[in-house]
Design a protein around this motif. Structure first.
Motif, PDB file in Angstrom:
ATOM      1  N   SER A 100     -16.713   1.994   1.070  1.00 40.34           N
ATOM      2  CA  SER A 100     -16.263   0.642   0.726  1.00 40.34           C
ATOM      3  C   SER A 100     -14.880   0.379   1.321  1.00 40.34           C
ATOM      4  O   SER A 100     -14.055   1.293   1.451  1.00 40.34           O
ATOM      5  CB  SER A 100     -16.246   0.462  -0.786  1.00 40.34           C
ATOM      6  OG  SER A 100     -15.218   1.239  -1.345  1.00 40.34           O
ATOM      7  N   ASP A 102     -12.454  -1.181  -0.040  1.00 37.52           N
ATOM      8  CA  ASP A 102     -11.410  -0.936  -1.041  1.00 37.52           C
ATOM      9  C   ASP A 102     -10.961   0.520  -1.029  1.00 37.52           C
ATOM     10  O   ASP A 102      -9.769   0.811  -1.066  1.00 37.52           O
ATOM     11  CB  ASP A 102     -11.913  -1.275  -2.447  1.00 37.52           C
ATOM     12  CG  ASP A 102     -11.904  -2.777  -2.689  1.00 37.52           C
ATOM     13  OD1 ASP A 102     -11.433  -3.509  -1.795  1.00 37.52           O
ATOM     14  OD2 ASP A 102     -12.376  -3.194  -3.758  1.00 37.52           O
ATOM     15  N   SER A 103     -11.922   1.440  -0.981  1.00 32.35           N
ATOM     16  CA  SER A 103     -11.575   2.860  -1.027  1.00 32.35           C
ATOM     17  C   SER A 103     -10.835   3.274   0.244  1.00 32.35           C
ATOM     18  O   SER A 103      -9.872   4.034   0.186  1.00 32.35           O
ATOM     19  CB  SER A 103     -12.828   3.718  -1.179  1.00 32.35           C
ATOM     20  OG  SER A 103     -13.473   3.365  -2.373  1.00 32.35           O
ATOM     21  N   GLU A 105      -9.082   1.313   2.175  1.00 33.08           N
ATOM     22  CA  GLU A 105      -7.772   0.668   2.106  1.00 33.08           C
ATOM     23  C   GLU A 105      -6.853   1.456   1.162  1.00 33.08           C
ATOM     24  O   GLU A 105      -5.678   1.654   1.438  1.00 33.08           O
ATOM     25  CB  GLU A 105      -7.934  -0.782   1.614  1.00 33.08           C
ATOM     26  CG  GLU A 105      -7.310  -1.890   2.457  1.00 33.08           C
ATOM     27  CD  GLU A 105      -6.695  -1.487   3.790  1.00 33.08           C
ATOM     28  OE1 GLU A 105      -5.465  -1.307   3.814  1.00 33.08           O
ATOM     29  OE2 GLU A 105      -7.411  -1.372   4.794  1.00 33.08           O
TER      30      GLU A 105
END
Ligand code: ADP
Ligand code: MG
Length: 244
Positions: A100, A102-103, A105
């Motif tokens: 993902s 988010d992870s 980042e």
């Protein structure tokens, strides 16, 4: 909140026809936002305690309740020499198949925040021992553990590097609001880094004493310079040398 409840745990190993009792009814708790050290001589079962908490092995008696996500950091940095720093930091995401945005980042943010971003494309053998330990810690934090299990994480570093890396690891743990359980055979390391120390005997291992340290916001280096440091050192040293 209790993150670990290690309750009346005994552990024996059976080799050929021999039984070795390593842990003998050990009980302790680790609370949220605490850094706790377990101090004991070589071979007394410190790594065994961490392996039990991680459920890699089962206790012979007693129970272990863990109420959090665990991360592990070892004596050796265990970085893979054929992978770049970036590829090492994100290996946990690869293993858990978490691609993902988010992870990824989050991993990159941690690398920036703790200044390893500039080494992204380097290989582990191009970095100093201290920096490699920082990479190893960041790699663990990428998976967002609440509590880190640290197995003598500084013992392979030379003395000067060790002091720097201890300050480094301590400040990262505090900034990221992580709890930790660190095992060590080094009295000074226990005082410099933890809120509380649990002192173990030789095998069959029991708890000899628990001491809470009364420090404020001091870094490990500042603690070492404090007059309290030597009085805690003496108290622990005497405890270790008491026959009972
Ligand atoms: P420490 O980390 O305090 O140095 P360990 O937990 O590694 O000690 O080991 C404690 C004792 O248990 C040692 O005598 C070791 O040989 C024994 N031991 C540890 N793991 C095993 C195992 N998987 N099988 C048999 N004996 C073991
Ligand atoms: Mg060990």
């Amino acid at each position: 909140m209790q993150l670990i409840n290690f309750n009346q745990v005994s552990k024996s190993f059976f080799n050929q026809n021999q039984q070795t009792k390593v842990l003998d009814k050990i009980s302790f708790i680790v609370n949220d936002h605490e850094i706790v050290s377990i101090l004991g001589p070589s071979g007394c079962g410190k790594s065994t305690i961490l392996n039990l908490i991680n459920h890699l092995i089962e206790p012979t008696e007693g129970e272990i309740i863990t109420n959090c996500k665990l991360g592990y950091m070892f004596q050796k940095d265990c970085l893979m020499p054929w992978r770049t720093i970036y590829k090492n930091v994100t290996i946990g995401l690869e293993i858990t198949k978490d691609k993902s945005k988010d992870s990824i980042e989050f991993a990159k943010d941690l690398m920036r925040k703790y200044q390893i971003q500039e080494f992204s494309s380097y290989y582990p053998n191009e970095l100093s021992g201290g920096l490699r330990q920082r990479v190893s810690l960041i790699r663990t934090l990428v998976l967002k553990p609440n509590l880190l299990l640290l197995d003598e994480p500084f013992s392979k570093l030379d003395f000067q590097t060790r002091l720097i890396v201890q300050d480094d690891v301590y400040s990262i743990l505090k900034k990221e609001k992580k709890s930790a359980l660190m095992v060590t055979h080094d009295i000074e390391e226990a005082i410099a880094l933890s809120d509380r120390v649990i002192i173990l005997t030789n095998r069959p291992t029991k708890i000899k004493k628990e001491i809470k340290f009364d420090f404020g916001e001091e870094t490990p280096t500042e603690r070492r310079k404090s007059p309290k440091f030597s009085s805690y050192f003496n108290e622990i040293y005497e405890t270790i040398n008491q026959s009972k």
